[in-house]
Write a protein that holds these residues in place. Structure first.
Motif, short mmCIF file in Angstrom:
data_model
loop_
_atom_site.label_atom_id
_atom_site.label_comp_id
_atom_site.label_asym_id
_atom_site.label_seq_id
_atom_site.Cartn_x
_atom_site.Cartn_y
_atom_site.Cartn_z
N TRP A 166 -4.43 8.43 1.61
CA TRP A 166 -4.15 7.19 0.87
C TRP A 166 -5.35 6.82 -0.01
CZ3 TRP A 166 -6.16 2.35 0.10
CH2 TRP A 166 -5.31 1.42 -0.48
N PRO A 167 -5.11 6.43 -1.26
CA PRO A 167 -3.85 6.16 -1.94
C PRO A 167 -3.30 7.33 -2.74
CG PRO A 167 -5.64 5.35 -3.27
CD PRO A 167 -6.27 5.98 -2.06
N ASP B 175 0.99 4.34 -2.80
CA ASP B 175 0.86 5.72 -2.33
C ASP B 175 2.09 6.58 -2.61
OD1 ASP B 175 -0.98 7.42 -1.15
OD2 ASP B 175 -0.24 7.11 0.88
N ASP C 56 0.83 -1.21 0.00
CA ASP C 56 0.00 0.00 0.00
C ASP C 56 0.86 1.26 0.00
OD1 ASP C 56 -2.30 -1.46 -0.07
OD2 ASP C 56 -2.79 -1.20 2.07
N TYR D 228 -1.90 6.78 7.61
CA TYR D 228 -2.53 5.51 7.22
C TYR D 228 -2.70 4.65 8.47
CZ TYR D 228 -2.90 0.96 4.81
OH TYR D 228 -3.30 -0.28 4.34
#
Length: 393
Positions: free
Chosen positions: A347-348, A102, A98, A340
Motif C-alpha cells: 500500500w498504496p 490502492d 485507503d 494492510y
C-alpha cells in the motif's frame, strides 16, 4: 498483460487495529474494569504510550506493525499511539478510502489485540468474561467495522476456542449476522488445545461446513510455540523469513489427520502463508503416504494431493515463484492479499505490484486469482459480468 481495470482485487488477508472503545462500548458496567481497555503510560519527552490492559495484564504495541505507507528504511518502531498510525488502521471509513487509493475492492481483516484467532481470550482467567469479550469483538466486526462498508469489508470472526460447544454456538450466531469466515489456529496443539487428530473439533468443523465458512489459518496463529525457533542471537530477519513454515506444518497436520475425511465440505484458507512452497510439501506428503501409510493410523485410500485440491486455498502478497508454478498448485487454489497495514503490504501501490506479478499471466487466470476464487471460497456476491470486449481479449 496489464491487470485489467475491470478486475476487482479482493484481499483475503488484512488487519484492523481495534479502537479503544470496542469492548468498553459493548460490555456491562461490571465487566468494564477487567475487559480490554486502553491505558496510558508516561514517557519522557513524548506523549504517553497507549497500550491495552485486560484482566490487569498489559499488552503493549497497539500498532502491531501498523506501518502502511512508510518506507522500509523507516521500519523498526511500531506505533504506540493511535495518532501515530494512519486512520485507516482503526477507522473503517478511512480504511475504505485507503482501499480506493490502492485500487482494492474488498478486504478481510484479522484482529490485532486479541491475536489473529482470539488467543488472548483463550488465556483468560475468567472464561465467562472471555466469552463475552469474544462475542463483543465479533459484534464489533459485524455491526460496526464491516457494516460501515457492506461488500467492501468482509467479516471474519473468532471463537471461544476453549469450549467446542460454545464455539459451535458462536459460529451459528455470527453466520446468521453475515459472517463469512472463521479465524482458526493453524496449530491448535501448540496452544495446549486438542489436536486435529482427536475428535474434539468435530462439532466445530461440522458447523463450519454447515455455514459454508472457511477456517482461515493465519500463519503464526498457533502461538509462540508455532513460530520457528531460531538462534537467540540471530537477527529477527531469520524468523520473518521462516514464518510461512507454520502454514506448511499446518497443511501436513491436516492432510494426515482424520478430520478432512470426516468433513468433506470443509474449506481451509492458509492466510498469509504464501503459495510457492505448496508443490513441494504436497509432493512430499504424497511420497510419505505412498511409503508409510500401511503401518500407520492414517487413511489408506486418499492421497494428500487430492485432499489439498479439495479443501485448501492459499494466498500471497508477493510470490513470483508461486505465480510461475500456479498450474502445479492449481489456479483455482490461489487467492491474493494486500496485508494492510502491515510491513509486508505494498500500500498504496498494491494494484501496481499485482500488475507486475501477473504481467505474463492470461487474463482469465488473473481474474480467478485476484477476485473470482475469493468470491467462491467466501460465498461473496457474484461480480458484475466481464465486458464483452474484455472477455475476448
Amino acid at each position: 498483460m496489464p491487470l485489467q481495470p475491470w478486475m476487482k482485487l479482493i484481499s483475503v488477508d488484512d488487519h484492523l487495529i481495534e479502537h479503544p472503545m470496542v469492548w468498553q462500548d459493548r460490555l456491562s458496567a461490571k465487566d468494564k474494569e477487567r475487559a480490554p481497555r486502553i491505558v496510558e503510560t508516561p514517557r519522557e519527552g513524548a506523549a504517553p504510550i497507549q497500550s491495552w490492559l485486560y484482566e490487569e495484564r498489559p499488552y503493549p504495541y497497539i500498532g502491531l506493525n501498523a506501518v502502511a505507507g512508510k518506507k522500509p528504511e523507516e521500519y523498526g518502531v511500531d506505533p504506540v499511539r493511535y495518532d501515530e498510525m494512519i486512520p485507516g488502521c482503526y477507522d473503517p471509513k478511512a480504511r475504505v478510502a485507503d482501499m480506493d487509493i490502492d485500487g482494492v475492492e474488498a478486504m478481510m481483516c484479522f484482529p490485532s489485540f486479541p491475536g489473529f484467532c482470539g488467543t488472548v481470550f483463550l488465556k483468560s482467567d475468567d472464561r465467562d468474561l472471555a466469552l463475552r469479550c469474544v462475542q463483543a469483538y465479533n459484534d464489533f466486526v459485524l455491526d460496526e467495522w464491516c457494516a460501515a462498508a457492506p461488500g467492501r469489508l468482509i467479516p471474519v470472526v473468532i471463537l471461544p476456542l476453549w469450549d467446542a460447544q460454545l464455539a459451535v454456538a458462536e459460529i451459528h450466531r455470527t453466520a446468521a449476522k453475515g459472517a463469512k469466515a472463521i479465524s482458526f489456529p493453524d496449530l491448535p496443539h501448540a496452544l495446549g488445545l486438542p489436536s486435529l487428530h482427536t475428535d474434539y473439533w468435530d462439532p466445530v468443523l461440522s458447523a463450519a461446513e454447515e455455514t459454508g465458512m472457511p477456517l482461515c489459518q493465519h500463519f503464526g496463529s498457533g502461538g509462540a510455540t508455532s513460530i520457528p525457533q531460531v538462534a537467540p542471537d540471530a537477527p529477527f530477519a531469520v524468523m520473518i523469513n521462516l514464518m510461512g513454515t507454520s502454514s506448511m506444518h499446518a497443511t501436513a497436520d491436516w492432510v494426515f489427520s482424520p478430520a478432512l475425511h470426516k468433513h468433506p465440505k470443509l474449506k481451509i484458507g492458509l492466510s498469509e502463508g504464501g503459495v510457492g512452497w505448496i508443490p513441494y510439501i504436497i509432493e512430499r506428503a504424497d511420497y510419505v503416504w505412498r511409503k508409510h501409510r500401511y503401518y500407520q493410523n492414517i487413511n489408506q485410500d486418499v492421497r494428500p494431493t487430492e485432499l489439498f485440491r479439495k479443501h485448501f486455498h492459499g494466498c500471497f502478497i508477493e510470490d513470483d515463484f508461486g505465480v510461475a508454478n500456479r498450474h502445479v498448485i492449481g489456479v483455482d487454489r490461489i487467492t491474493w492479499e494486500c496485508d494492510y497495514p502491515h510491513s509486508d503490504s505494498f500500500w498504496p501501490a498494491s494494484r501496481k505490484r499485482a500488475a507486475e506479478a501477473f504481467a505474463d499471466v492470461p487474463d482469465d487466470e488473473v481474474h480467478k486469482i485476484v477476485e473470482l476464487n475469493a468470491r467462491r471460497f467466501y460465498n461473496l456476491p457474484d461480480a458484475a459480468p466481464v465486458p464483452p470486449a474484455a472477455a475476448v481479449r
